[in-house]
Design a protein around this motif. Structure first.
Motif, short mmCIF file in Angstrom:
data_model
loop_
_atom_site.label_atom_id
_atom_site.label_comp_id
_atom_site.label_asym_id
_atom_site.label_seq_id
_atom_site.Cartn_x
_atom_site.Cartn_y
_atom_site.Cartn_z
N LEU A 49 0.81 -1.21 0.00
CA LEU A 49 0.00 0.00 0.00
C LEU A 49 0.85 1.27 0.00
CD1 LEU A 49 -2.82 -1.10 2.44
CD2 LEU A 49 -2.96 -0.87 -0.04
N ASP A 50 2.00 1.23 0.64
CA ASP A 50 2.90 2.39 0.65
C ASP A 50 3.47 2.68 -0.73
OD1 ASP A 50 2.51 2.83 3.34
OD2 ASP A 50 4.40 1.89 3.97
N ASN A 51 3.48 1.67 -1.59
CA ASN A 51 4.07 1.84 -2.92
C ASN A 51 3.03 1.92 -4.04
OD1 ASN A 51 6.99 1.81 -2.38
ND2 ASN A 51 6.51 -0.17 -1.48
N VAL A 52 1.77 2.06 -3.69
CA VAL A 52 0.72 2.17 -4.69
C VAL A 52 0.70 3.59 -5.24
CG1 VAL A 52 -1.79 2.23 -5.01
CG2 VAL A 52 -0.74 0.36 -3.77
N THR A 53 0.61 3.70 -6.54
CA THR A 53 0.47 4.99 -7.19
C THR A 53 -0.84 4.97 -7.96
OG1 THR A 53 2.85 5.19 -7.45
CG2 THR A 53 1.49 6.59 -8.83
N ILE A 54 -1.68 5.94 -7.70
CA ILE A 54 -2.97 6.02 -8.39
C ILE A 54 -2.78 6.91 -9.61
CG2 ILE A 54 -5.36 6.81 -8.23
CD1 ILE A 54 -5.12 6.18 -5.19
N VAL A 55 -3.18 6.38 -10.75
CA VAL A 55 -3.07 7.12 -12.00
C VAL A 55 -4.48 7.35 -12.52
CG1 VAL A 55 -2.18 7.08 -14.35
CG2 VAL A 55 -0.86 6.04 -12.50
N ASP A 56 -4.83 8.61 -12.67
CA ASP A 56 -6.15 8.98 -13.15
C ASP A 56 -5.97 10.12 -14.14
OD1 ASP A 56 -8.75 9.77 -13.61
OD2 ASP A 56 -9.33 9.82 -11.50
N ASP A 57 -6.04 9.83 -15.43
CA ASP A 57 -5.81 10.83 -16.47
C ASP A 57 -6.85 11.95 -16.45
OD1 ASP A 57 -3.60 9.47 -17.31
OD2 ASP A 57 -4.66 8.36 -18.88
N GLU A 58 -8.04 11.69 -15.96
CA GLU A 58 -9.10 12.69 -15.96
C GLU A 58 -9.01 13.66 -14.78
OE1 GLU A 58 -12.95 10.95 -16.36
OE2 GLU A 58 -12.31 9.61 -17.96
N HIS A 59 -8.34 13.24 -13.72
CA HIS A 59 -8.26 14.07 -12.51
C HIS A 59 -6.82 14.16 -12.03
CE1 HIS A 59 -12.35 12.36 -12.60
NE2 HIS A 59 -12.70 13.58 -12.24
N PRO A 60 -6.05 15.10 -12.59
CA PRO A 60 -4.66 15.24 -12.14
C PRO A 60 -4.59 15.55 -10.64
CG PRO A 60 -5.10 16.60 -14.07
CD PRO A 60 -6.40 16.05 -13.61
N VAL A 61 -3.54 15.09 -10.01
CA VAL A 61 -3.37 15.26 -8.58
C VAL A 61 -2.08 16.01 -8.32
CG1 VAL A 61 -3.16 13.99 -6.41
CG2 VAL A 61 -4.49 13.02 -8.28
N LYS A 62 -2.08 16.83 -7.27
CA LYS A 62 -0.83 17.49 -6.93
C LYS A 62 0.19 16.42 -6.64
CE LYS A 62 -2.13 21.97 -5.41
NZ LYS A 62 -1.54 23.16 -4.95
N GLY A 63 1.34 16.57 -7.24
CA GLY A 63 2.37 15.56 -7.12
C GLY A 63 2.97 15.46 -5.73
N GLU A 64 3.40 14.27 -5.39
CA GLU A 64 4.08 14.05 -4.13
C GLU A 64 5.56 14.31 -4.27
OE1 GLU A 64 3.13 10.12 -2.94
OE2 GLU A 64 1.09 10.61 -2.38
N CYS A 65 5.96 14.77 -5.43
CA CYS A 65 7.39 14.99 -5.65
C CYS A 65 7.87 16.24 -4.92
CB CYS A 65 7.68 15.10 -7.14
SG CYS A 65 6.91 16.52 -7.94
N GLY A 66 6.93 17.04 -4.43
CA GLY A 66 7.30 18.23 -3.67
C GLY A 66 7.38 19.48 -4.50
N CYS A 67 7.09 19.40 -5.77
CA CYS A 67 7.21 20.57 -6.62
C CYS A 67 6.03 21.54 -6.42
CB CYS A 67 7.33 20.18 -8.09
SG CYS A 67 5.79 19.55 -8.80
N GLY A 68 4.91 21.04 -5.91
CA GLY A 68 3.75 21.89 -5.65
C GLY A 68 2.90 22.16 -6.86
N LYS A 69 3.30 21.72 -8.02
CA LYS A 69 2.52 21.92 -9.24
C LYS A 69 1.57 20.78 -9.46
CE LYS A 69 6.17 24.56 -11.46
NZ LYS A 69 7.08 24.63 -12.58
N THR A 70 0.50 21.04 -10.19
CA THR A 70 -0.45 19.98 -10.52
C THR A 70 0.02 19.30 -11.79
OG1 THR A 70 -2.24 21.24 -9.55
CG2 THR A 70 -2.86 19.49 -11.05
N HIS A 71 0.27 18.01 -11.68
CA HIS A 71 0.66 17.23 -12.84
C HIS A 71 0.43 15.75 -12.58
CE1 HIS A 71 4.26 17.45 -10.28
NE2 HIS A 71 4.56 16.26 -10.75
N LYS A 72 0.53 14.96 -13.62
CA LYS A 72 0.31 13.53 -13.52
C LYS A 72 1.61 12.83 -13.16
CE LYS A 72 -3.01 13.97 -17.21
NZ LYS A 72 -3.27 13.66 -18.60
N HIS A 73 1.48 11.73 -12.43
CA HIS A 73 2.64 10.90 -12.09
C HIS A 73 2.53 9.58 -12.77
CE1 HIS A 73 4.64 13.33 -9.03
NE2 HIS A 73 3.45 13.78 -8.75
#
Length: 73
Positions: A49-73
């Motif tokens: 569960l800690d390594n699950v990444t949810i990919v949803d092309d219709e609803h971009p999510v703020k990235g966990e990369c720390g950049c603060g921008k809204t983009h897809k992972h």
């Protein structure tokens, strides 16, 4: 950690309990091994569960990369 040996011991004690019963010491060992097995299962699930990444092309999510921008992972 779940090993083949752990599963083999648990199964062996289970079969012995079905055939003729276990001594008190064997019952305690069985309980300890089962708890170790469950602890391993929980750790595997948490890791999954800690390594699950949810990919949803219709609803971009703020990235966990720390950049603060809204983009897809």
């Amino acid at each position: 950690m779940i090993t083949k040996e752990l599963i083999k011991q648990i199964n062996s004690l289970y079969h012995k309990s079905q055939d003729g019963g276990l001594t008190e010491q064997e019952k305690q060992l069985q309980a300890t091994l089962r708890q170790e097995y469950l602890k391993g299962i929980r750790a595997q699930m948490k890791n999954t569960l800690d390594n699950v990444t949810i990919v949803d092309d219709e609803h971009p999510v703020k990235g966990e990369c720390g950049c603060g921008k809204t983009h897809k992972h």
